[in-house]
Design a protein around this motif. Structure first.
Motif, PDB file in Angstrom:
ATOM      1  N   GLY A   1       0.797  -1.218   0.000  1.00 44.91           N
ATOM      2  CA  GLY A   1       0.000   0.000   0.000  1.00 44.91           C
ATOM      3  C   GLY A   1       0.830   1.267   0.000  1.00 44.91           C
ATOM      4  N   PHE A   2       0.166   2.379   0.264  1.00 39.20           N
ATOM      5  CA  PHE A   2       0.804   3.687   0.186  1.00 39.20           C
ATOM      6  C   PHE A   2       0.575   4.479   1.478  1.00 39.20           C
ATOM      7  CE2 PHE A   2      -0.493   2.386  -4.030  1.00 39.20           C
ATOM      8  CZ  PHE A   2       0.603   2.667  -4.829  1.00 39.20           C
ATOM      9  N   GLU A   3       1.612   5.152   1.929  1.00 35.44           N
ATOM     10  CA  GLU A   3       1.435   6.170   2.959  1.00 35.44           C
ATOM     11  C   GLU A   3       0.890   7.409   2.271  1.00 35.44           C
ATOM     12  OE1 GLU A   3       5.051   4.732   5.885  1.00 35.44           O
ATOM     13  OE2 GLU A   3       5.393   6.380   4.494  1.00 35.44           O
ATOM     14  N   ALA A   4       0.111   8.192   2.984  1.00 37.73           N
ATOM     15  CA  ALA A   4      -0.551   9.311   2.302  1.00 37.73           C
ATOM     16  C   ALA A   4      -0.771  10.507   3.219  1.00 37.73           C
ATOM     17  CB  ALA A   4      -1.899   8.851   1.744  1.00 37.73           C
ATOM     18  N   LEU A   5      -0.633  11.689   2.622  1.00 41.71           N
ATOM     19  CA  LEU A   5      -1.111  12.922   3.235  1.00 41.71           C
ATOM     20  C   LEU A   5      -2.527  13.129   2.729  1.00 41.71           C
ATOM     21  CD1 LEU A   5       1.967  15.293   2.752  1.00 41.71           C
ATOM     22  CD2 LEU A   5       1.498  13.687   4.607  1.00 41.71           C
ATOM     23  N   THR A   6      -3.405  13.624   3.570  1.00 42.34           N
ATOM     24  CA  THR A   6      -4.797  13.762   3.171  1.00 42.34           C
ATOM     25  C   THR A   6      -5.386  15.091   3.639  1.00 42.34           C
ATOM     26  OG1 THR A   6      -6.994  12.735   3.325  1.00 42.34           O
ATOM     27  CG2 THR A   6      -5.562  12.515   5.249  1.00 42.34           C
ATOM     28  N   PHE A   7      -6.260  15.651   2.801  1.00 46.36           N
ATOM     29  CA  PHE A   7      -6.955  16.891   3.136  1.00 46.36           C
ATOM     30  C   PHE A   7      -8.159  17.039   2.217  1.00 46.36           C
ATOM     31  CE2 PHE A   7      -3.898  17.849  -0.167  1.00 46.36           C
ATOM     32  CZ  PHE A   7      -4.562  18.703  -1.028  1.00 46.36           C
ATOM     33  N   LEU A   8      -9.047  17.961   2.534  1.00 42.57           N
ATOM     34  CA  LEU A   8     -10.185  18.281   1.675  1.00 42.57           C
ATOM     35  C   LEU A   8      -9.826  19.486   0.825  1.00 42.57           C
ATOM     36  CD1 LEU A   8     -13.201  17.936   4.149  1.00 42.57           C
ATOM     37  CD2 LEU A   8     -12.473  16.315   2.385  1.00 42.57           C
ATOM     38  N   ASP A   9     -10.065  19.381  -0.486  1.00 40.28           N
ATOM     39  CA  ASP A   9      -9.790  20.540  -1.321  1.00 40.28           C
ATOM     40  C   ASP A   9     -10.941  21.548  -1.180  1.00 40.28           C
ATOM     41  OD1 ASP A   9     -11.913  19.752  -2.929  1.00 40.28           O
ATOM     42  OD2 ASP A   9     -10.690  19.283  -4.681  1.00 40.28           O
ATOM     43  N   HIS A  10     -10.871  22.645  -1.922  1.00 34.86           N
ATOM     44  CA  HIS A  10     -11.842  23.721  -1.749  1.00 34.86           C
ATOM     45  C   HIS A  10     -13.257  23.313  -2.143  1.00 34.86           C
ATOM     46  CE1 HIS A  10     -10.776  23.859  -5.987  1.00 34.86           C
ATOM     47  NE2 HIS A  10     -11.846  24.615  -6.220  1.00 34.86           N
ATOM     48  N   GLU A  11     -13.388  22.195  -2.884  1.00 29.00           N
ATOM     49  CA  GLU A  11     -14.702  21.709  -3.286  1.00 29.00           C
ATOM     50  C   GLU A  11     -15.189  20.580  -2.380  1.00 29.00           C
ATOM     51  OE1 GLU A  11     -14.708  20.633  -7.377  1.00 29.00           O
ATOM     52  OE2 GLU A  11     -13.978  22.585  -8.069  1.00 29.00           O
ATOM     53  N   GLY A  12     -14.445  20.318  -1.318  1.00 34.58           N
ATOM     54  CA  GLY A  12     -14.838  19.274  -0.390  1.00 34.58           C
ATOM     55  C   GLY A  12     -14.469  17.879  -0.830  1.00 34.58           C
ATOM     56  N   ARG A  13     -13.597  17.743  -1.825  1.00 35.66           N
ATOM     57  CA  ARG A  13     -13.178  16.432  -2.307  1.00 35.66           C
ATOM     58  C   ARG A  13     -12.006  15.923  -1.468  1.00 35.66           C
ATOM     59  NH1 ARG A  13     -12.156  17.697  -8.568  1.00 35.66           N
ATOM     60  NH2 ARG A  13     -10.782  19.207  -7.510  1.00 35.66           N
ATOM     61  N   ARG A  14     -12.063  14.650  -1.123  1.00 38.68           N
ATOM     62  CA  ARG A  14     -10.980  14.059  -0.349  1.00 38.68           C
ATOM     63  C   ARG A  14      -9.772  13.856  -1.253  1.00 38.68           C
ATOM     64  NH1 ARG A  14      -9.151  14.404   4.282  1.00 38.68           N
ATOM     65  NH2 ARG A  14     -11.314  14.243   5.023  1.00 38.68           N
ATOM     66  N   THR A  15      -8.663  14.476  -0.876  1.00 42.19           N
ATOM     67  CA  THR A  15      -7.448  14.458  -1.686  1.00 42.19           C
ATOM     68  C   THR A  15      -6.329  13.749  -0.938  1.00 42.19           C
ATOM     69  OG1 THR A  15      -8.106  16.565  -2.686  1.00 42.19           O
ATOM     70  CG2 THR A  15      -5.800  15.900  -2.940  1.00 42.19           C
ATOM     71  N   HIS A  16      -5.591  12.917  -1.647  1.00 44.67           N
ATOM     72  CA  HIS A  16      -4.467  12.191  -1.058  1.00 44.67           C
ATOM     73  C   HIS A  16      -3.211  12.417  -1.891  1.00 44.67           C
ATOM     74  CE1 HIS A  16      -7.841   9.685   0.555  1.00 44.67           C
ATOM     75  NE2 HIS A  16      -7.068   9.677   1.628  1.00 44.67           N
ATOM     76  N   ILE A  17      -2.104  12.636  -1.209  1.00 39.18           N
ATOM     77  CA  ILE A  17      -0.776  12.586  -1.820  1.00 39.18           C
ATOM     78  C   ILE A  17      -0.151  11.287  -1.321  1.00 39.18           C
ATOM     79  CG2 ILE A  17       1.503  13.660  -1.985  1.00 39.18           C
ATOM     80  CD1 ILE A  17       0.136  16.332  -1.296  1.00 39.18           C
ATOM     81  N   THR A  18       0.071  10.340  -2.217  1.00 41.91           N
ATOM     82  CA  THR A  18       0.486   9.002  -1.788  1.00 41.91           C
ATOM     83  C   THR A  18       1.883   8.655  -2.280  1.00 41.91           C
ATOM     84  OG1 THR A  18      -0.385   7.819  -3.724  1.00 41.91           O
ATOM     85  CG2 THR A  18      -1.936   8.295  -1.949  1.00 41.91           C
ATOM     86  N   HIS A  19       2.591   7.902  -1.444  1.00 38.59           N
ATOM     87  CA  HIS A  19       3.943   7.475  -1.813  1.00 38.59           C
ATOM     88  C   HIS A  19       4.270   6.190  -1.074  1.00 38.59           C
ATOM     89  CE1 HIS A  19       8.508   7.801  -1.653  1.00 38.59           C
ATOM     90  NE2 HIS A  19       8.227   7.754  -2.931  1.00 38.59           N
ATOM     91  N   ARG A  20       4.908   5.273  -1.766  1.00 36.41           N
ATOM     92  CA  ARG A  20       5.432   4.067  -1.145  1.00 36.41           C
ATOM     93  C   ARG A  20       6.925   4.282  -0.909  1.00 36.41           C
ATOM     94  NH1 ARG A  20       4.376   0.316  -4.950  1.00 36.41           N
ATOM     95  NH2 ARG A  20       2.332  -0.219  -4.091  1.00 36.41           N
TER      96      ARG A  20
END
Length: 235
Positions: free
Chosen positions: A169-188
């Motif tokens: 799997g991937f470790e990830a940073l997560t946040f909601l963008d300005h439209e309320g969409r769940r966003t992930h920055i993922t990296h193994r």
């Protein structure tokens, strides 16, 4: 005269340093290389290790297992452990190393090594610590943008083909963008690619050297600034 083989040295190390190694919960292990021998200290589960190890150099031109204290050096790898804000996660990485020629002998030498091991302690070597971020790259991105994205968090994202398999799997940073969409920055850890996911869909891929660019894009997304959607692959 006793032959100075690596087998002799390992027996000597295990006998003379057995007490401190037992207290630290590690044991002496050997890794043989063409130019020498690494004697390192870790537990049998490979989840704990000492940042102190011993290097025995040897002549590359000879096929020999000779290992003399006269050619030995004590190495202390310097690690830095840093919390990722108040997320409960942390990152650990090696930042430097110190090399010390073994200039003492006998009881004094082993007491010196014993003190180095004791003062250095042990560090986590496992890959199953649920609060550790193993990707140094992801940790660096976190520190670069954490003050600009208030809800920035850390999580884990499954690989779609290997659900539930942590190693895949991937470790990830997560946040909601300005439209309320769940966003992930993922990296193994140790992977070349960083992926950007929006509501679970992979929308962009960045190379490791583009991590700074990705961090800026993440901040823009969180604040509602317009991005180059075509370049990012966003729809």
């Amino acid at each position: 005269m006793e032959q100075s083989t690596i087998t002799n040295r390992m027996e000597e190390i295990r006998t003379r340093l057995g007490g401190i190694l037992a207290k630290l919960g590690v044991e002496a292990c050997l890794h043989e290389r063409r130019d020498g021998f690494e004697v390192f200290f870790q537990n049998s589960e490979q989840k704990l290790f000492s940042p102190v190890w011993i290097w025995f150099a040897r002549d590359e031109r000879r096929d020999t297992r000779e290992a003399s204290w006269d050619d030995a050096q004590l190495v202390h790898d310097r690690y830095k452990k840093r919390n990722l804000g108040d997320t409960g996660y942390w990152n650990q990485r090696m930042v430097d190393e110190d090399w010390y020629p073994v200039s003492l002998s006998g009881w004094e030498m082993f007491e010196w090594i014993r003190n180095k091991l004791r003062s250095a302690g042990t560090l986590s070597a496992g890959t199953e610590d649920s609060t550790r971020v193993y990707s140094a790259l992801l940790a660096d991105i976190y520190w670069s943008i954490k003050t600009q994205i208030p809800d920035l968090g850390i999580t884990y994202v499954d690989h779609k083909d290997y659900p539930g398999e942590t190693q895949m799997g991937f470790e990830a940073l997560t946040f909601l963008d300005h439209e309320g969409r769940r966003t992930h920055i993922t990296h193994r850890p140790n992977s070349y690619a960083i992926y950007l996911l929006v509501d679970g869909e992979r929308v962009a891929e960045f190379r490791k050297e583009d991590a700074t660019k990705l961090a800026k894009c993440a901040v823009q997304m969180s604040k509602g600034h317009r991005l180059n959607n075509a370049k990012l692959g966003l729809r």
